[in-house]
Design a protein around this motif. Structure first.
Motif, mmCIF file in Angstrom:
data_model
loop_
_atom_site.group_PDB
_atom_site.id
_atom_site.type_symbol
_atom_site.label_atom_id
_atom_site.label_comp_id
_atom_site.label_asym_id
_atom_site.label_seq_id
_atom_site.Cartn_x
_atom_site.Cartn_y
_atom_site.Cartn_z
ATOM 1 N N PRO A 2 -8.322 10.990 -9.852
ATOM 2 C CA PRO A 2 -8.522 9.981 -8.809
ATOM 3 C C PRO A 2 -8.912 8.612 -9.364
ATOM 4 C CG PRO A 2 -10.339 11.551 -8.828
ATOM 5 C CD PRO A 2 -9.276 12.115 -9.718
ATOM 6 N N LYS A 3 -9.440 8.589 -10.591
ATOM 7 C CA LYS A 3 -9.743 7.292 -11.200
ATOM 8 C C LYS A 3 -8.464 6.489 -11.429
ATOM 9 C CE LYS A 3 -12.167 9.309 -14.444
ATOM 10 N NZ LYS A 3 -13.005 9.558 -15.647
ATOM 11 N N ASP A 4 -7.335 7.180 -11.669
ATOM 12 C CA ASP A 4 -6.052 6.477 -11.774
ATOM 13 C C ASP A 4 -5.711 5.789 -10.453
ATOM 14 O OD1 ASP A 4 -5.893 7.581 -14.311
ATOM 15 O OD2 ASP A 4 -4.304 9.005 -13.813
ATOM 16 N N PHE A 14 0.822 -1.208 0.000
ATOM 17 C CA PHE A 14 0.000 0.000 0.000
ATOM 18 C C PHE A 14 0.859 1.262 0.000
ATOM 19 C CE2 PHE A 14 -3.841 -2.366 1.471
ATOM 20 C CZ PHE A 14 -4.766 -1.770 0.640
ATOM 21 N N ASP A 15 1.992 1.216 0.696
ATOM 22 C CA ASP A 15 2.822 2.401 0.878
ATOM 23 C C ASP A 15 3.675 2.666 -0.358
ATOM 24 O OD1 ASP A 15 4.259 4.516 1.893
ATOM 25 O OD2 ASP A 15 5.365 3.348 3.361
ATOM 26 N N LEU A 16 4.827 2.040 -0.454
ATOM 27 C CA LEU A 16 5.707 2.241 -1.601
ATOM 28 C C LEU A 16 5.112 1.675 -2.882
ATOM 29 C CD1 LEU A 16 9.125 1.347 0.075
ATOM 30 C CD2 LEU A 16 8.029 3.589 -0.137
ATOM 31 N N GLY A 17 4.362 0.584 -2.742
ATOM 32 C CA GLY A 17 3.769 -0.034 -3.921
ATOM 33 C C GLY A 17 2.816 0.868 -4.673
ATOM 34 N N SER A 18 2.106 1.732 -3.954
ATOM 35 C CA SER A 18 1.200 2.667 -4.633
ATOM 36 C C SER A 18 1.956 3.522 -5.639
ATOM 37 C CB SER A 18 0.508 3.567 -3.599
ATOM 38 O OG SER A 18 -0.386 2.834 -2.796
ATOM 39 N N HIS A 19 3.170 3.949 -5.269
ATOM 40 C CA HIS A 19 3.987 4.750 -6.180
ATOM 41 C C HIS A 19 4.455 3.926 -7.375
ATOM 42 C CE1 HIS A 19 4.115 8.239 -3.651
ATOM 43 N NE2 HIS A 19 4.771 7.645 -2.676
ATOM 44 N N LEU A 20 4.984 2.742 -7.110
ATOM 45 C CA LEU A 20 5.542 1.944 -8.191
ATOM 46 C C LEU A 20 4.481 1.530 -9.193
ATOM 47 C CD1 LEU A 20 8.136 -0.403 -6.439
ATOM 48 C CD2 LEU A 20 8.403 1.936 -7.245
ATOM 49 N N ILE A 21 3.321 1.131 -8.696
ATOM 50 C CA ILE A 21 2.234 0.719 -9.591
ATOM 51 C C ILE A 21 1.748 1.906 -10.411
ATOM 52 C CG2 ILE A 21 -0.123 -0.175 -9.674
ATOM 53 C CD1 ILE A 21 0.623 -1.713 -7.036
ATOM 54 N N ASP A 22 1.559 3.044 -9.761
ATOM 55 C CA ASP A 22 1.097 4.231 -10.479
ATOM 56 C C ASP A 22 2.081 4.622 -11.576
ATOM 57 O OD1 ASP A 22 -0.702 6.666 -10.713
ATOM 58 O OD2 ASP A 22 1.203 7.636 -10.254
ATOM 59 N N GLN A 23 3.376 4.617 -11.267
ATOM 60 C CA GLN A 23 4.376 4.972 -12.275
ATOM 61 C C GLN A 23 4.346 3.995 -13.451
ATOM 62 O OE1 GLN A 23 8.050 5.171 -10.016
ATOM 63 N NE2 GLN A 23 7.885 7.388 -9.796
ATOM 64 N N ALA A 24 4.253 2.705 -13.160
ATOM 65 C CA ALA A 24 4.246 1.705 -14.231
ATOM 66 C C ALA A 24 3.042 1.897 -15.143
ATOM 67 C CB ALA A 24 4.249 0.302 -13.636
ATOM 68 N N ILE A 25 1.882 2.164 -14.556
ATOM 69 C CA ILE A 25 0.679 2.357 -15.363
ATOM 70 C C ILE A 25 0.770 3.646 -16.165
ATOM 71 C CG2 ILE A 25 -1.808 2.798 -15.238
ATOM 72 C CD1 ILE A 25 -1.931 0.833 -12.908
ATOM 73 N N GLN A 26 1.346 4.683 -15.583
ATOM 74 C CA GLN A 26 1.518 5.932 -16.320
ATOM 75 C C GLN A 26 2.422 5.735 -17.532
ATOM 76 O OE1 GLN A 26 -0.039 9.091 -15.798
ATOM 77 N NE2 GLN A 26 -1.271 7.579 -14.719
#
Length: 353
Positions: free
Chosen positions: A336-338, A187-199
């Motif tokens: 926020p949908k992202d 939830f913590d660091l993973g939120s950043h990594l997942i968001d970056q990968a999807i972007q």
């Protein structure tokens, strides 16, 4: 919003929570942007109350989010920098009080909660966004720029990691939090990594997930590895580890004509934590020796890192709010949908792991 005729309007803002997120990210960014007035900070911790009063003269320090919402008529925006399990109820209450809302990541603890907040904001005509600030890390901006010109050719694999040596859990709420509370590094660091990968590479599904708790007091997870397959064909390997004695690359990208490898972590957070200002000329500038390497083995060239730019989040948000808020055609800094899509990936990983 304040401002007499002919004078710039300012967005009257309160920050709820004054731990790392509130004190190092949100408050400094808001206090150095003339489009905002930082009017209130909420924290129940006596030490943090004293720190906020010292660092932010003239800002009212109150006990909690409820005390902020009592002042809703005198505010325009509330920023939630509180533990994840509080995000949904506080954001819902703030939206219903007529306020625009910034929620720190993770957006909520379930995608259903996140979607409910998105729907509520739309119904009420309020601005709602999520602080996925690492879209403005210097190394990520560098990678975006490189991929935009196909600097490694067709990407086949993307590797991204956040690894730290943190053998003890420093925050009481994190020591208590289970995955159901939004606890753990996914939830913590993973939120950043997942968001970056999807972007970078678009929507994805989870092919593989390993979630492990290695620290004796960890109630969720602190060592996580995910494999995502993006609909674009790229495969992402994402690793988060809080008990890592030797850190690997922050990014490694492999493509049809070359690769890019980057070590180190964006300097903006430690710079502010050490007392620097987002207005300083050195802010966001990474030392040259940390430049990533581009090319193939035997033919590697340094690629200087773009300047990091967390202030861009609040610049874009101010433009949106001052242009008419939810009715403005200007984009949100983060849709926020992202963030809901990030939560769906986290939920799928929990099911597999």
């Amino acid at each position: 919003m304040t401002g007499t005729e002919g004078e710039p309007r300012t967005i009257r803002t309160a920050v709820v929570g004054y731990g790392l997120a509130g004190s190092v990210f949100h408050a400094p960014l808001l206090a150095t942007n003339a489009s905002y007035s930082l009017d209130a900070v909420a924290t129940s911790d006596a030490g943090r109350q004293a720190a906020a009063s010292s660092r932010l003269p003239g800002v009212e320090v109150v006990r909690d989010g409820a005390a902020v919402l009592e002042r809703a008529a005198d505010l325009d925006l509330v920023v939630l920098a509180t533990p994840p399990m509080t995000h949904y109820p506080l954001a819902k209450a703030a939206l219903e009080a007529g306020l625009d809302v910034v929620v720190d990541k993770p957006f909520a603890v379930t995608s259903a909660q996140g979607q409910e907040l998105v729907d509520l904001a739309r119904q009420l005509g309020r601005v709602l966004t999520v602080f996925h600030n690492r879209r403005w890390d210097g190394d990520f901006l560098t990678l975006q720029k490189l991929l935009a010109v196909q600097g490694v050719g067709e990407v086949t694999r993307f590797e991204s990691s956040f690894e730290r040596w943190s053998p003890t859990i420093g925050k009481a709420w994190k020591a208590r939090a289970t995955a159901a509370d939004g606890g753990g590094t996914l939830f913590d660091l993973g939120s950043h990594l997942i968001d970056q990968a999807i972007q970078l590479f678009g929507p994805a599904t989870v092919l593989h997930a390993e979630l492990t708790a290695r620290r004796s007091d960890e109630r969720a997870d602190d060592d996580v590895f995910l494999v995502l397959r993006h609909h674009s064909g790229v495969v992402s390997h994402l690793a988060m580890n809080m008990l890592c004695a030797q850190q690997g690359p922050r990014f490694r990208v492999l493509g049809s004509i070359g690769g890019f490898t980057k070590h180190g972590v964006d300097p903006q957070e430690p710079y502010i934590a050490a007392g620097g200002s987002p207005l300083d000329a050195e802010y966001g500038v990474e030392a040259a020796e940390w430049a990533g390497l581009l090319g193939r083995d035997g033919h590697l060239d340094p690629l200087p890192t773009e300047r990091g730019n967390y202030p861009e989040f609040y610049r874009l948000l101010a433009e949106k709010i001052l242009d008419g808020g939810a009715e403005s055609p200007l984009p949100l800094p983060v849709d926020p949908k992202d963030a809901v899509e990030v939560l769906k990936i986290i939920e799928a990983a929990h099911e597999l792991g």
